[in-house]
Design a protein around this motif. Structure first.
Motif, PDB file in Angstrom:
ATOM      1  N   GLY A  69       0.777  -1.236   0.000  1.00  0.00           N
ATOM      2  CA  GLY A  69       0.000   0.000   0.000  1.00  0.00           C
ATOM      3  C   GLY A  69       0.801   1.273   0.000  1.00  0.00           C
ATOM      4  N   GLY A  70       1.581   1.493   0.999  1.00  0.00           N
ATOM      5  CA  GLY A  70       2.364   2.713   1.099  1.00  0.00           C
ATOM      6  C   GLY A  70       2.613   3.095   2.544  1.00  0.00           C
ATOM      7  N   GLY A  85       5.470   5.233  -1.455  1.00  0.00           N
ATOM      8  CA  GLY A  85       5.142   3.882  -1.875  1.00  0.00           C
ATOM      9  C   GLY A  85       5.636   2.860  -0.872  1.00  0.00           C
ATOM     10  N   LEU A  92       3.559   8.573  -3.644  1.00  0.00           N
ATOM     11  CA  LEU A  92       2.228   8.327  -4.201  1.00  0.00           C
ATOM     12  C   LEU A  92       1.416   9.617  -4.250  1.00  0.00           C
ATOM     13  CD1 LEU A  92       1.363   5.000  -2.353  1.00  0.00           C
ATOM     14  CD2 LEU A  92       2.289   5.287  -4.661  1.00  0.00           C
ATOM     15  N   ASN A 108      -3.882   2.254  -3.180  1.00  0.00           N
ATOM     16  CA  ASN A 108      -2.693   1.637  -3.767  1.00  0.00           C
ATOM     17  C   ASN A 108      -2.435   0.224  -3.274  1.00  0.00           C
ATOM     18  OD1 ASN A 108      -1.035   3.564  -5.607  1.00  0.00           O
ATOM     19  ND2 ASN A 108      -1.959   4.835  -4.023  1.00  0.00           N
TER      20      ASN A 108
END
Length: 124
Positions: A69-70, A85, A92, A108
């Motif tokens: 995801g991040g 990221g 992102l 994400n």
């Protein structure tokens, strides 16, 4: 151990980590950030990790982590939250609020990203 037992055990580990972070008995991250992340149902199924005010997530309960995801970084000098990221690679985006930042992390996540599994990154 059956798959159901594995899932239940992983879920218990994930829930316990969220409880510890939401309890705020640490100096690793502020409580508002943890609460904003915990409001995202897909993130609540992942193992939460924090370091130096940065919050990120793993698809497994052990190490090495399987970053997904991040990462949400603390508010910067521009007043916004930077969302990097997985593993901190790339940016992102930036968000005005914590809620927007964690919504960007969720956006994400890989589509197949499910609940965290037991063990380290080799299991994901």
């Amino acid at each position: 151990m059956t798959d159901n037992a594995d899932a239940r055990s992983a879920a218990e580990i994930v829930d316990e980590e969220w409880r510890l972070l939401l309890g705020g008995s640490h100096d690793l991250i502020d409580g508002e950030t943890v609460r904003a992340a915990s409001a995202q149902p897909r993130l609540r199924r992942l193992f939460p990790l924090v370091s130096h005010g940065v919050m990120y997530f793993s698809g497994c309960t052990g190490m090495p982590a399987a970053h997904v995801g991040g990462q949400v970084c603390p508010r910067g000098t521009d007043g916004r939250f930077r969302v990097r990221g997985p593993r901190g690679v790339g940016t992102l985006g930036r968000a005005e609020t914590r809620e927007e930042a964690f919504a960007l992390v969720v956006a994400n996540l890989p589509e197949e990203c499910g609940p965290a599994v037991l063990g380290g990154a080799g299991r994901v």
